[in-house]
Design an enzyme around this catalytic site. Structure first.
Site, PDB file in Angstrom:
ATOM      1  N   LEU A 101       0.888  -1.164   0.000  1.00 48.14           N
ATOM      2  CA  LEU A 101       0.000   0.000   0.000  1.00 48.14           C
ATOM      3  C   LEU A 101       0.921   1.207   0.000  1.00 48.14           C
ATOM      4  CD1 LEU A 101      -2.758  -0.897   2.648  1.00 48.14           C
ATOM      5  CD2 LEU A 101      -2.979  -0.903   0.166  1.00 48.14           C
ATOM      6  N   ASP A 102       0.498   2.276  -0.658  1.00 47.51           N
ATOM      7  CA  ASP A 102       1.329   3.484  -0.683  1.00 47.51           C
ATOM      8  C   ASP A 102       1.532   4.021   0.733  1.00 47.51           C
ATOM      9  OD1 ASP A 102       1.349   3.318  -3.419  1.00 47.51           O
ATOM     10  OD2 ASP A 102      -0.295   4.746  -3.690  1.00 47.51           O
ATOM     11  N   TYR A 103       2.566   4.838   0.873  1.00 50.28           N
ATOM     12  CA  TYR A 103       2.909   5.469   2.149  1.00 50.28           C
ATOM     13  C   TYR A 103       1.701   6.170   2.768  1.00 50.28           C
ATOM     14  CZ  TYR A 103       5.957   8.284   5.216  1.00 50.28           C
ATOM     15  OH  TYR A 103       6.578   8.865   6.288  1.00 50.28           O
ATOM     16  N   LYS A 191      -4.975   5.124  -7.821  1.00 50.21           N
ATOM     17  CA  LYS A 191      -4.701   6.547  -8.083  1.00 50.21           C
ATOM     18  C   LYS A 191      -4.548   6.790  -9.588  1.00 50.21           C
ATOM     19  CE  LYS A 191      -2.418   7.252  -3.639  1.00 50.21           C
ATOM     20  NZ  LYS A 191      -1.128   7.260  -2.962  1.00 50.21           N
TER      21      LYS A 191
END
Ligand code: URA
Length: 243
Positions: A101-103, A191
């Protein structure tokens, strides 16, 4: 007291069925005595050996479900010394996250030291459903929804069919809350899917991963997976030699 085959499976040495085969074929000893009875019950103080090798709790597989907070890296180490998802789990084992998962993305992420399951879940053909809730800067039009559902081009690749549900629209602030279910795992996929239709994701949370969700957990909390949950994951990736 637990059934012998269950204990062997709980420690991740074999699936329940494999454990039964090991027992029936005389490959399992309890306190140095070969046991072939499938119903045999054992306690935590009993010494279990498979092919003369003692079951060691510490090398059994571990599986965790973490509610990842923002500002945490989805890897085991970070060169910049930032906090990782592994830092949030209290274990001596060398676990690592399954996928990323992104930051700045929150939500469900699995961690394990079972490389076999991790690899299978990460294969594109595994078709694991992942459901995200995205807060988007803008109001989605009907044609946007259709595009997202049918696939958009990101990095020269057309995304597979997705489930899209608009949950809420805030006309005043011009934002939308959208539920997105995909079964691929391209980098920054959600995104980029919105970017492809000209919208920016302001916030992203993964609410579901296959059969699992965040019920009962607060941000930063985690819990071990139940054996039946691990089994379900194995069944989803169709592994015959499963847990
Ligand atoms: N898609 C994204 O864009 N980011 C994530 O963290 C996960 C899926």
């Amino acid at each position: 007291m637990e059934r012998l085959q269950k204990v062997i499976a709980n420690y991740g040495y074999a699936s329940r069925r494999e454990a039964e085969k090991l027992i029936a074929s005389g490959q399992v000893k309890v306190n140095d005595v070969v046991v072939r009875e499938l119903g045999t019950k054992v306690s935590s103080s009993d010494i279990i050996q498979i092919n003369n090798v003692q079951i060691d709790k510490n090398i059994g597989y571990e599986y965790y479900l973490l509610y990842k907070p923002r500002g945490v890296i989805s890897s085991s180490k970070d060169e910049k010394g930032r906090k990782t998802v592994v830092d949030l789990i209290d274990t001596e084992s060398r676990i690592y996250p399954i996928g990323r998962l992104d930051y700045d993305t929150t939500g469900i992420i699995l961690l394990t030291n079972d490389g076999n399951l991790a690899n299978m879940l990460s294969l594109p053909k595994s078709n694991i459903d992942k459901t995200y809730i995205a807060k988007v800067d803008g109001i989605l039009k009907k044609e946007d929804i259709i595009k997202l559902k049918n696939g958009v081009i990101i990095d020269g690749y057309k995304t597979k069919k997705a489930k899209i549900k608009v949950k809420k629209i805030d006309k005043k602030n011009k934002t939308s809350i959208v539920e997105v279910t995909i079964h691929e795992g391209k980098n920054h996929q959600v995104k980029k899917m919105f970017e492809a239709i000209g919208l920016k994701v302001l916030k992203l949370k993964r609410e579901k991963y296959a059969n699992l969700d965040l019920t009962g957990l607060k941000v930063g909390d985690y819990r071990p997976l139940l054996i039946k949950e691990v089994k379900k994951l194995y069944s989803l990736v169709n592994n015959k030699n499963s847990y």
